[in-house]
Design a protein around this motif. Sequence first.
Motif, PDB file in Angstrom:
ATOM      1  N   TYR A  43       0.157  17.383  49.105  1.00  0.00           N
ATOM      2  CA  TYR A  43       1.060  17.754  50.199  1.00  0.00           C
ATOM      3  C   TYR A  43       0.895  19.242  50.497  1.00  0.00           C
ATOM      4  O   TYR A  43       0.874  20.054  49.575  1.00  0.00           O
ATOM      5  CB  TYR A  43       2.513  17.498  49.815  1.00  0.00           C
ATOM      6  CG  TYR A  43       2.920  16.049  49.857  1.00  0.00           C
ATOM      7  CD1 TYR A  43       3.151  15.416  51.076  1.00  0.00           C
ATOM      8  CD2 TYR A  43       3.070  15.314  48.705  1.00  0.00           C
ATOM      9  CE1 TYR A  43       3.534  14.090  51.127  1.00  0.00           C
ATOM     10  CE2 TYR A  43       3.456  13.991  48.737  1.00  0.00           C
ATOM     11  CZ  TYR A  43       3.688  13.382  49.953  1.00  0.00           C
ATOM     12  OH  TYR A  43       4.069  12.076  50.002  1.00  0.00           O
TER      13      TYR A  43
ATOM     14  N   THR B  97       1.603  20.474  46.485  1.00  0.00           N
ATOM     15  CA  THR B  97       1.805  19.551  45.369  1.00  0.00           C
ATOM     16  C   THR B  97       0.730  18.471  45.367  1.00  0.00           C
ATOM     17  O   THR B  97       0.524  17.797  46.375  1.00  0.00           O
ATOM     18  CB  THR B  97       3.167  18.856  45.528  1.00  0.00           C
ATOM     19  OG1 THR B  97       4.131  19.839  45.848  1.00  0.00           O
ATOM     20  CG2 THR B  97       3.542  18.114  44.274  1.00  0.00           C
TER      21      THR B  97
ATOM     22  N   ALA C  54       0.142  15.075  44.516  1.00  0.00           N
ATOM     23  CA  ALA C  54       0.996  13.949  44.159  1.00  0.00           C
ATOM     24  C   ALA C  54       0.209  12.826  43.503  1.00  0.00           C
ATOM     25  O   ALA C  54       0.677  12.188  42.569  1.00  0.00           O
ATOM     26  CB  ALA C  54       1.722  13.443  45.397  1.00  0.00           C
TER      27      ALA C  54
ATOM     28  N   GLY D 294       9.028  10.949  40.461  1.00  0.00           N
ATOM     29  CA  GLY D 294       8.249  12.060  41.001  1.00  0.00           C
ATOM     30  C   GLY D 294       6.754  11.931  40.772  1.00  0.00           C
ATOM     31  O   GLY D 294       6.004  12.877  40.997  1.00  0.00           O
ATOM     32  N   CYS D 295       6.287  10.744  40.330  1.00  0.00           N
ATOM     33  CA  CYS D 295       4.869  10.627  39.993  1.00  0.00           C
ATOM     34  C   CYS D 295       4.032  10.230  41.205  1.00  0.00           C
ATOM     35  O   CYS D 295       2.813  10.129  41.109  1.00  0.00           O
ATOM     36  CB  CYS D 295       4.673   9.611  38.873  1.00  0.00           C
ATOM     37  SG  CYS D 295       4.935   7.912  39.396  1.00  0.00           S
ATOM     38  N   GLY D 296       4.647  10.006  42.343  1.00  0.00           N
ATOM     39  CA  GLY D 296       3.853   9.710  43.537  1.00  0.00           C
ATOM     40  C   GLY D 296       3.912   8.272  43.993  1.00  0.00           C
ATOM     41  O   GLY D 296       3.065   7.834  44.768  1.00  0.00           O
ATOM     42  N   LYS D 297       4.932   7.528  43.557  1.00  0.00           N
ATOM     43  CA  LYS D 297       5.027   6.117  43.950  1.00  0.00           C
ATOM     44  C   LYS D 297       5.293   5.992  45.453  1.00  0.00           C
ATOM     45  O   LYS D 297       4.635   5.210  46.146  1.00  0.00           O
ATOM     46  CB  LYS D 297       6.134   5.415  43.154  1.00  0.00           C
ATOM     47  CG  LYS D 297       5.938   5.476  41.651  1.00  0.00           C
ATOM     48  CD  LYS D 297       7.003   4.738  40.897  1.00  0.00           C
ATOM     49  CE  LYS D 297       8.398   5.341  41.013  1.00  0.00           C
ATOM     50  NZ  LYS D 297       8.541   6.650  40.366  1.00  0.00           N
ATOM     51  N   SER D 298       6.244   6.771  45.942  1.00  0.00           N
ATOM     52  CA  SER D 298       6.543   6.701  47.383  1.00  0.00           C
ATOM     53  C   SER D 298       5.350   7.191  48.189  1.00  0.00           C
ATOM     54  O   SER D 298       5.065   6.685  49.282  1.00  0.00           O
ATOM     55  CB  SER D 298       7.775   7.532  47.712  1.00  0.00           C
ATOM     56  OG  SER D 298       8.890   7.046  47.018  1.00  0.00           O
ATOM     57  N   THR D 299       4.669   8.183  47.649  1.00  0.00           N
ATOM     58  CA  THR D 299       3.472   8.688  48.315  1.00  0.00           C
ATOM     59  C   THR D 299       2.442   7.573  48.458  1.00  0.00           C
ATOM     60  O   THR D 299       1.848   7.398  49.526  1.00  0.00           O
ATOM     61  CB  THR D 299       2.875   9.841  47.494  1.00  0.00           C
ATOM     62  OG1 THR D 299       3.891  10.834  47.315  1.00  0.00           O
ATOM     63  CG2 THR D 299       1.680  10.441  48.181  1.00  0.00           C
TER      64      THR D 299
ATOM     65  N   ARG E 200       3.181   5.391  51.299  1.00  0.00           N
ATOM     66  CA  ARG E 200       2.857   5.983  52.598  1.00  0.00           C
ATOM     67  C   ARG E 200       1.369   5.923  52.878  1.00  0.00           C
ATOM     68  O   ARG E 200       0.951   5.777  54.027  1.00  0.00           O
ATOM     69  CB  ARG E 200       3.317   7.448  52.641  1.00  0.00           C
ATOM     70  CG  ARG E 200       4.813   7.585  52.627  1.00  0.00           C
ATOM     71  CD  ARG E 200       5.213   9.011  52.977  1.00  0.00           C
ATOM     72  NE  ARG E 200       6.604   9.217  52.610  1.00  0.00           N
ATOM     73  CZ  ARG E 200       6.999  10.054  51.657  1.00  0.00           C
ATOM     74  NH1 ARG E 200       6.122  10.809  51.014  1.00  0.00           N
ATOM     75  NH2 ARG E 200       8.261  10.166  51.364  1.00  0.00           N
TER      76      ARG E 200
ATOM     77  N   ARG F  32       2.873  12.988  37.400  1.00  0.00           N
ATOM     78  CA  ARG F  32       2.148  13.613  38.491  1.00  0.00           C
ATOM     79  C   ARG F  32       1.004  14.492  37.968  1.00  0.00           C
ATOM     80  O   ARG F  32       1.232  15.215  37.007  1.00  0.00           O
ATOM     81  CB  ARG F  32       3.132  14.456  39.303  1.00  0.00           C
ATOM     82  CG  ARG F  32       2.700  14.689  40.709  1.00  0.00           C
ATOM     83  CD  ARG F  32       3.676  15.542  41.433  1.00  0.00           C
ATOM     84  NE  ARG F  32       3.702  16.875  40.857  1.00  0.00           N
ATOM     85  CZ  ARG F  32       4.814  17.562  40.657  1.00  0.00           C
ATOM     86  NH1 ARG F  32       5.962  17.058  40.933  1.00  0.00           N
ATOM     87  NH2 ARG F  32       4.745  18.769  40.169  1.00  0.00           N
TER      88      ARG F  32
HETATM   89  N1  LIG Z   1       6.776  15.226  52.350  1.00  0.00           N
HETATM   90  C1  LIG Z   1       6.474  15.880  51.215  1.00  0.00           C
HETATM   91  N2  LIG Z   1       6.084  17.171  51.258  1.00  0.00           N
HETATM   92  C2  LIG Z   1       5.772  17.834  50.123  1.00  0.00           C
HETATM   93  N3  LIG Z   1       5.834  17.311  48.901  1.00  0.00           N
HETATM   94  C3  LIG Z   1       6.205  16.027  48.785  1.00  0.00           C
HETATM   95  C4  LIG Z   1       6.556  15.242  49.928  1.00  0.00           C
HETATM   96  N4  LIG Z   1       6.894  14.008  49.509  1.00  0.00           N
HETATM   97  C5  LIG Z   1       6.782  14.021  48.159  1.00  0.00           C
HETATM   98  N5  LIG Z   1       6.361  15.219  47.727  1.00  0.00           N
HETATM   99  C6  LIG Z   1       6.094  15.580  46.339  1.00  0.00           C
HETATM  100  O1  LIG Z   1       5.132  14.695  45.822  1.00  0.00           O
HETATM  101  C7  LIG Z   1       5.488  14.275  44.523  1.00  0.00           C
HETATM  102  C8  LIG Z   1       5.569  12.765  44.454  1.00  0.00           C
HETATM  103  O2  LIG Z   1       6.657  12.346  45.260  1.00  0.00           O
HETATM  104  P1  LIG Z   1       7.027  10.817  45.472  1.00  0.00           P
HETATM  105  O3  LIG Z   1       5.828  10.084  45.912  1.00  0.00           O
HETATM  106  O4  LIG Z   1       8.204  10.765  46.372  1.00  0.00           O
HETATM  107  O5  LIG Z   1       7.435  10.396  43.991  1.00  0.00           O
HETATM  108  P2  LIG Z   1       8.187   9.089  43.467  1.00  0.00           P
HETATM  109  O6  LIG Z   1       8.439   8.205  44.639  1.00  0.00           O
HETATM  110  O7  LIG Z   1       7.273   8.508  42.466  1.00  0.00           O
HETATM  111  O8  LIG Z   1       9.438   9.556  42.827  1.00  0.00           O
HETATM  112  C9  LIG Z   1       6.798  14.948  44.174  1.00  0.00           C
HETATM  113  O9  LIG Z   1       6.527  16.058  43.349  1.00  0.00           O
HETATM  114  C10 LIG Z   1       7.334  15.415  45.499  1.00  0.00           C
HETATM  115  O10 LIG Z   1       8.014  16.638  45.334  1.00  0.00           O
END
Ligand SMILES: Nc1ncnc2c1ncn2[C@@H]1O[C@H](COP(=O)(O)OP(=O)(O)O)[C@@H](O)[C@H]1O
Lengths: 267, 283
Positions: free
Chosen positions: A15, A21, A23, A44-49, A52, A219
């Motif tokens: 990101y 970061t 991710a 915070g390990c990047g699951k939501s990422t 996406r 992460r």
């Molecule tokens: N839009 C964004 N911009 C910058 N950093 C992001 C964004 N979304 C997530 N992150 C960072 O990426 C890392 C992984 O986030 P995320 O995928 O949401 O984790 P999880 O869903 O596993 O908890 C985190 O450290 C978060 O701070």
Amino acid sequence: MTRPFVEIDQVAMRYGGVDGTLALEGCSMNINQGEFVAVVGPSGCGKSTLMRLVTGLWPATEGNVVVAGQEVDGPLTIAGMAFQAPTLLPWRRILSNVMLPLEVTPQHRDKLGRDRALYEARARELLRLVGLEGFDNKYPYQLSGGMQQRTSLCRALIHDPALLMLDEPFSALDVFTREDLWAVLQNVWMAKKPTVVLVTHDLREAVYLADRVLVMSARPGRIIAERVNPLPRPRTLETTYTAEFQDLVHDLRGYIAAARSGEEVAA
Amino acid sequence: MSQSASKMSPRAQARYNAMAAAARRQRRLQAMLPWLVIFGMFAIWEIGCIVFNVPVFILPAPHDIYAAAVRWWYPLLQDSLVTLYSTMMGFGLAIVAGLLLGIAIGSSTLVYKGLYPLLIAFNSIPKVAVVPVLIIWFGIGVWPAVITAFLISFFPIVVNVATGIATVEPELKDVLRALGARPRDIILKVGLPRAMPYFFASLKIAVTVAFVGAIIAESVAPNAGIGRLMMVASSRFDVPLVFAGLLTTGMMGIVLYWIAEVIERRTTGWATRSTDQNLAAGG
Ligand SMILES: Nc1ncnc2c1ncn2[C@@H]1O[C@H](COP(=O)(O)OP(=O)(O)O)[C@@H](O)[C@H]1O
Ligand SMILES: [Mg+2]
């Protein structure tokens, strides 16, 4: 049936610029058509990422994502998504909330006007399937959190998505409601067999629902372990008290502990 | 109600009735309170003027103002209508322009970054200073008042509409984008309806400041309207008439605000309904 439905190959995601970061890094996985996969990992390990990237909402920094044989280079149009928050539209009734995707998705938007009755019947059928029969004319504020989440699930399913992406959909609910919804989701999946990716940090949830559980490292996230779940379906709450179930949860628990402390695990 | 009442014990029933009665009293008091306050203010004003023997050309007592209003009712009415007309014209333009610009700013970071500083700068300019320029451009007439009303009332509308659209939940955007929704779909289906409560809240502010704008212009460029009436009256030291003009303006402001509020409640009741529901469940 030869090629996986979702192929993720050595994907990295950073990101915000060069020193942003990181991710995900070196993240690979394959998901077959009609498979129910759960992804677990420390927060915070990047699951939501990952979600996406698979749905094409963000481009990967490195690596390839292929869905249905096509490289993902923009938002998919076939995915249904649901998140921790139900994000219903408060000014729409439940039925019309469920039908929102039909108004925007290219496959259905032009047919909606003509076949409205058909689509409405389908929406009612879905509502019945998740136990919300008779609520189609209510507004979201008249429903409990769990009922709103059921509605959100229906919204994710209304266009018969080939790919269903669920990002911790039940984590804001109390345990009893959550366990009800496991059964609901399993029913829906068994009835329609979409390909499902469920992100969760509840290991029991992962084992109850998934055919296969993938464990992510801290992460930058990548897949460090994988367990195939042989438990027969339909699974019930009774299943969760069997030794097999508990052993599986216990094993996964070990992987997560290792992931959090940064150790390597032999997958 | 009667069903649940029959299941209550007599003591619970009595307590329930007492609470309901208290709630009714409370509501009645709330409805009457504004009138009581206004009446009280005039009473204190009247008594103060008499007791301290304040000269009429410093602070006229309410009965002097009333007399002036009765005597000059026709010009007051006529000028009020002119001001109302200019205000509504400017306000109408502000709604159209404010909605369009608010949508543009709320949905595009680029437009936001580009335009916002300019908008802030523009909003900081005292509109009195703009009126002479408007007179040079449009001459003395209805236009300076219309445009001043427009300029002063359009900013709150822009800011509120933009806020409503820009704060759509990212998850909801993701849900729609993963379905192949175009940005336009997201604005139409989610952004705009969501911005409506903000929009109507801003209308209540905008309609009152539009009045201020129109009257400022009418006082600087005396052509017609309640602003001019007050200027003329004060140049003749007819202070009661000045105050009659001020009070008329205040009353028009209240009426317009009230209309905006009724429209708001009719159209975006969903935004406040959840709290109503909680109250109903608690009672
Ligand atoms: N839009 C964004 N911009 C910058 N950093 C992001 C964004 N979304 C997530 N992150 C960072 O990426 C890392 C992984 O986030 P995320 O995928 O949401 O984790 P999880 O869903 O596993 O908890 C985190 O450290 C978060 O701070
Ligand atoms: Mg997450």
